[in-house]
Design a protein around this motif. Structure first.
Motif, PDB file in Angstrom:
ATOM      1  N   CYS A   1     -62.235  26.084 -46.644  1.00  0.00           N
ATOM      2  CA  CYS A   1     -61.878  24.954 -47.064  1.00  0.00           C
ATOM      3  C   CYS A   1     -60.359  24.725 -47.321  1.00  0.00           C
ATOM      4  O   CYS A   1     -59.964  25.243 -48.180  1.00  0.00           O
ATOM      5  CB  CYS A   1     -62.610  24.350 -48.367  1.00  0.00           C
ATOM      6  SG  CYS A   1     -62.507  22.505 -48.709  1.00  0.00           S
ATOM      7  N   ALA A   2     -59.987  23.751 -46.569  1.00  0.00           N
ATOM      8  CA  ALA A   2     -58.297  23.144 -46.844  1.00  0.00           C
ATOM      9  C   ALA A   2     -58.499  22.181 -47.630  1.00  0.00           C
ATOM     10  O   ALA A   2     -58.849  20.962 -47.270  1.00  0.00           O
ATOM     11  CB  ALA A   2     -57.842  23.022 -45.426  1.00  0.00           C
ATOM     12  N   ASP A   3     -57.681  22.425 -48.759  1.00  0.00           N
ATOM     13  CA  ASP A   3     -57.196  21.545 -49.770  1.00  0.00           C
ATOM     14  C   ASP A   3     -56.432  20.341 -49.315  1.00  0.00           C
ATOM     15  O   ASP A   3     -55.621  20.632 -48.665  1.00  0.00           O
ATOM     16  CB  ASP A   3     -57.232  21.803 -51.234  1.00  0.00           C
ATOM     17  CG  ASP A   3     -58.456  22.659 -51.695  1.00  0.00           C
ATOM     18  OD1 ASP A   3     -59.391  22.586 -51.211  1.00  0.00           O
ATOM     19  OD2 ASP A   3     -58.238  23.345 -52.873  1.00  0.00           O
ATOM     20  N   ASP A   4     -56.515  19.126 -49.806  1.00  0.00           N
ATOM     21  CA  ASP A   4     -55.295  18.236 -49.809  1.00  0.00           C
ATOM     22  C   ASP A   4     -55.007  17.363 -48.732  1.00  0.00           C
ATOM     23  O   ASP A   4     -53.866  16.825 -48.484  1.00  0.00           O
ATOM     24  CB  ASP A   4     -53.917  19.329 -50.230  1.00  0.00           C
ATOM     25  CG  ASP A   4     -54.032  19.827 -51.549  1.00  0.00           C
ATOM     26  OD1 ASP A   4     -54.909  19.576 -52.378  1.00  0.00           O
ATOM     27  OD2 ASP A   4     -53.246  20.814 -51.716  1.00  0.00           O
ATOM     28  N   TYR A   5     -56.264  17.050 -47.769  1.00  0.00           N
ATOM     29  CA  TYR A   5     -56.117  16.325 -46.943  1.00  0.00           C
ATOM     30  C   TYR A   5     -55.505  14.840 -47.263  1.00  0.00           C
ATOM     31  O   TYR A   5     -56.178  14.577 -48.228  1.00  0.00           O
ATOM     32  CB  TYR A   5     -57.451  16.018 -45.989  1.00  0.00           C
ATOM     33  CG  TYR A   5     -57.053  15.600 -44.820  1.00  0.00           C
ATOM     34  CD1 TYR A   5     -56.562  16.378 -43.711  1.00  0.00           C
ATOM     35  CD2 TYR A   5     -57.211  14.193 -44.553  1.00  0.00           C
ATOM     36  CE1 TYR A   5     -56.482  15.701 -42.267  1.00  0.00           C
ATOM     37  CE2 TYR A   5     -56.997  13.696 -43.203  1.00  0.00           C
ATOM     38  CZ  TYR A   5     -56.764  14.420 -42.106  1.00  0.00           C
ATOM     39  OH  TYR A   5     -56.437  13.566 -41.018  1.00  0.00           O
ATOM     40  N   GLY A   6     -54.685  14.381 -46.699  1.00  0.00           N
ATOM     41  CA  GLY A   6     -54.069  13.050 -47.121  1.00  0.00           C
ATOM     42  C   GLY A   6     -52.705  13.153 -48.152  1.00  0.00           C
ATOM     43  O   GLY A   6     -52.228  11.890 -48.377  1.00  0.00           O
ATOM     44  N   LEU A   7     -52.373  14.294 -48.837  1.00  0.00           N
ATOM     45  CA  LEU A   7     -51.507  14.447 -49.685  1.00  0.00           C
ATOM     46  C   LEU A   7     -50.039  14.088 -48.830  1.00  0.00           C
ATOM     47  O   LEU A   7     -49.317  13.294 -49.485  1.00  0.00           O
ATOM     48  CB  LEU A   7     -51.288  15.854 -50.112  1.00  0.00           C
ATOM     49  CG  LEU A   7     -50.114  16.235 -50.995  1.00  0.00           C
ATOM     50  CD1 LEU A   7     -50.278  15.563 -52.253  1.00  0.00           C
ATOM     51  CD2 LEU A   7     -50.130  17.748 -51.239  1.00  0.00           C
ATOM     52  N   SER A   8     -50.069  14.716 -47.709  1.00  0.00           N
ATOM     53  CA  SER A   8     -48.697  14.015 -46.777  1.00  0.00           C
ATOM     54  C   SER A   8     -49.058  14.197 -45.458  1.00  0.00           C
ATOM     55  O   SER A   8     -50.093  14.692 -44.826  1.00  0.00           O
ATOM     56  CB  SER A   8     -47.532  14.913 -47.094  1.00  0.00           C
ATOM     57  OG  SER A   8     -47.814  16.138 -46.278  1.00  0.00           O
ATOM     58  N   ASP A   9     -48.240  13.601 -44.413  1.00  0.00           N
ATOM     59  CA  ASP A   9     -48.568  13.643 -43.171  1.00  0.00           C
ATOM     60  C   ASP A   9     -48.550  15.060 -42.557  1.00  0.00           C
ATOM     61  O   ASP A   9     -49.523  15.491 -41.789  1.00  0.00           O
ATOM     62  CB  ASP A   9     -47.682  12.525 -42.530  1.00  0.00           C
ATOM     63  CG  ASP A   9     -47.865  11.287 -42.659  1.00  0.00           C
ATOM     64  OD1 ASP A   9     -49.000  10.976 -43.265  1.00  0.00           O
ATOM     65  OD2 ASP A   9     -47.054  10.189 -42.310  1.00  0.00           O
ATOM     66  N   GLY A  10     -47.692  15.764 -43.071  1.00  0.00           N
ATOM     67  CA  GLY A  10     -47.505  17.049 -42.451  1.00  0.00           C
ATOM     68  C   GLY A  10     -48.713  17.936 -42.848  1.00  0.00           C
ATOM     69  O   GLY A  10     -49.203  18.796 -41.988  1.00  0.00           O
ATOM     70  N   VAL A  11     -49.120  17.705 -44.182  1.00  0.00           N
ATOM     71  CA  VAL A  11     -50.383  18.583 -44.464  1.00  0.00           C
ATOM     72  C   VAL A  11     -51.577  18.228 -43.830  1.00  0.00           C
ATOM     73  O   VAL A  11     -52.328  19.067 -43.185  1.00  0.00           O
ATOM     74  CB  VAL A  11     -50.599  18.358 -46.002  1.00  0.00           C
ATOM     75  CG1 VAL A  11     -52.191  18.937 -46.410  1.00  0.00           C
ATOM     76  CG2 VAL A  11     -49.422  19.197 -46.825  1.00  0.00           C
ATOM     77  N   SER A  12     -51.669  16.774 -43.508  1.00  0.00           N
ATOM     78  CA  SER A  12     -53.042  16.556 -42.701  1.00  0.00           C
ATOM     79  C   SER A  12     -52.883  16.854 -41.416  1.00  0.00           C
ATOM     80  O   SER A  12     -53.958  17.225 -40.688  1.00  0.00           O
ATOM     81  CB  SER A  12     -53.201  14.967 -42.777  1.00  0.00           C
ATOM     82  OG  SER A  12     -53.161  14.410 -44.134  1.00  0.00           O
ATOM     83  N   ARG A  13     -51.547  16.911 -40.818  1.00  0.00           N
ATOM     84  CA  ARG A  13     -51.653  17.302 -39.552  1.00  0.00           C
ATOM     85  C   ARG A  13     -51.933  18.809 -39.213  1.00  0.00           C
ATOM     86  O   ARG A  13     -52.654  19.210 -38.334  1.00  0.00           O
ATOM     87  CB  ARG A  13     -50.196  17.133 -38.674  1.00  0.00           C
ATOM     88  CG  ARG A  13     -49.981  17.514 -37.676  1.00  0.00           C
ATOM     89  CD  ARG A  13     -48.493  16.797 -36.850  1.00  0.00           C
ATOM     90  NE  ARG A  13     -47.589  16.950 -37.624  1.00  0.00           N
ATOM     91  CZ  ARG A  13     -46.644  17.755 -37.308  1.00  0.00           C
ATOM     92  NH1 ARG A  13     -46.763  18.851 -36.193  1.00  0.00           N
ATOM     93  NH2 ARG A  13     -45.672  18.286 -38.162  1.00  0.00           N
TER      94      ARG A  13
END
Length: 280
Positions: free
Chosen positions: A10-22
């Protein structure tokens, strides 16, 4: 008998920033992740939610309950009087001293769940917490009550961020963090099961948020000594200015992203007979 060992990655923090989400979307499309938790209180969630649509049915997508970063989705006079969440240390102090207002916490949990459903079109498949806040006194009960009132029992599973002490101590990375979280989360799985929610059994992935430990070593440790229905958390992503202003984990996200994309990680999964699954 199955030749595979089922593990939730599981990857945490989707939506924290655009770079993280991408970065998370890229890994999920490659089959190198099986779940991600969304921070629906962050502005980045509204920008990135649509990118998860092609991944429905392929990964588990959950609510990554946030009470420590950015701003709440509604007024919280007790916890966030200036309109910003407190840092984790301050939230912990309020929680252990019984100073959290249950109705206020429940209202914010409901708002973050609504934001998830409005953008994703369906309830979350699981719920966990940014910095594991979902297990804290004053938050745990509010979460279980809110989820039950929404009819989520039996439909949504919850992340238990604990593991057997023997397993934690046998892993060479992240022991101190894992033991601290285990202490705060004592009894969480019992409470979740009593309320009608399934949990993972086994949890790993604790690591320093710097480059002091190579990503390969972090994941070698995380995928060792696992429980019967284990979850491994990770924090991959690309760095952008938005991330730098929000979170202490920056360059380590790129290191995790690169490793999870690598042939070395593919070989680890193959050698250990690991199959990435979206839930317990």
């Amino acid at each position: 008998m199955s030749l595979f060992r089922d593990v939730i990655l599981c990857a945490d923090d989707y939506g924290l920033s655009d770079g993280v989400s991408r970065g998370i979307v890229e890994l999920a499309a490659m089959g190198r992740l099986s779940a991600t938790g969304a921070m629906t209180s962050m502005p980045g969630w509204r920008r990135a939610a649509r990118d998860l649509a092609p991944l429905k049915g392929r990964i588990g997508t959950g609510l990554h309950l946030n009470l420590t970063t950015g701003a709440p989705l509604g007024a919280m006079a007790r916890l966030a009087p200036a309109g910003r969440f407190p840092p984790l240390k301050e939230l912990l102090a309020h929680a252990v001293r019984g100073r959290l207002k249950g109705a206020e916490i429940r209202d914010e949990i409901a708002r973050q769940l609504d934001a998830f459903e409005d953008a994703h079109g369906e309830p979350p498949s699981f719920v966990d917490g940014h910095q594991h806040v979902h297990v804290l006194p004053g938050v745990r009960g509010a979460l279980l009550r809110t989820l039950r009132e929404r009819g989520y029992a039996g439909r949504v599973w919850l992340r238990d961020p604990t593991d057997a002490a023997t397993s934690i101590l046998r892993r060479p990375v992240g022991r101190a963090k894992a033991l601290v979280v285990k202490g705060f989360a004592q009894g969480f799985s019992r409470d979740a099961h009593a309320a009608g929610f399934m949990t993972n059994r086994g949890f790993s992935g604790f690591a320093p948020f710097d480059l002091s430990v190579p990503a390969g070593r972090i994941f070698d440790a995380a995928f060792s000594h696992m429980g019967p229905s284990p979850l491994v958390m990770c924090h991959p992503g690309y760095v952008d200015e938005e991330l730098r202003g929000l979170d202490p984990a920056v360059e380590s996200r790129v290191a995790e992203l690169d490793y999870l994309k690598s042939d070395a990680f593919g070989a680890l999964l193959k050698e250990q007979g690991i199959r990435l699954v979206p839930g317990p």
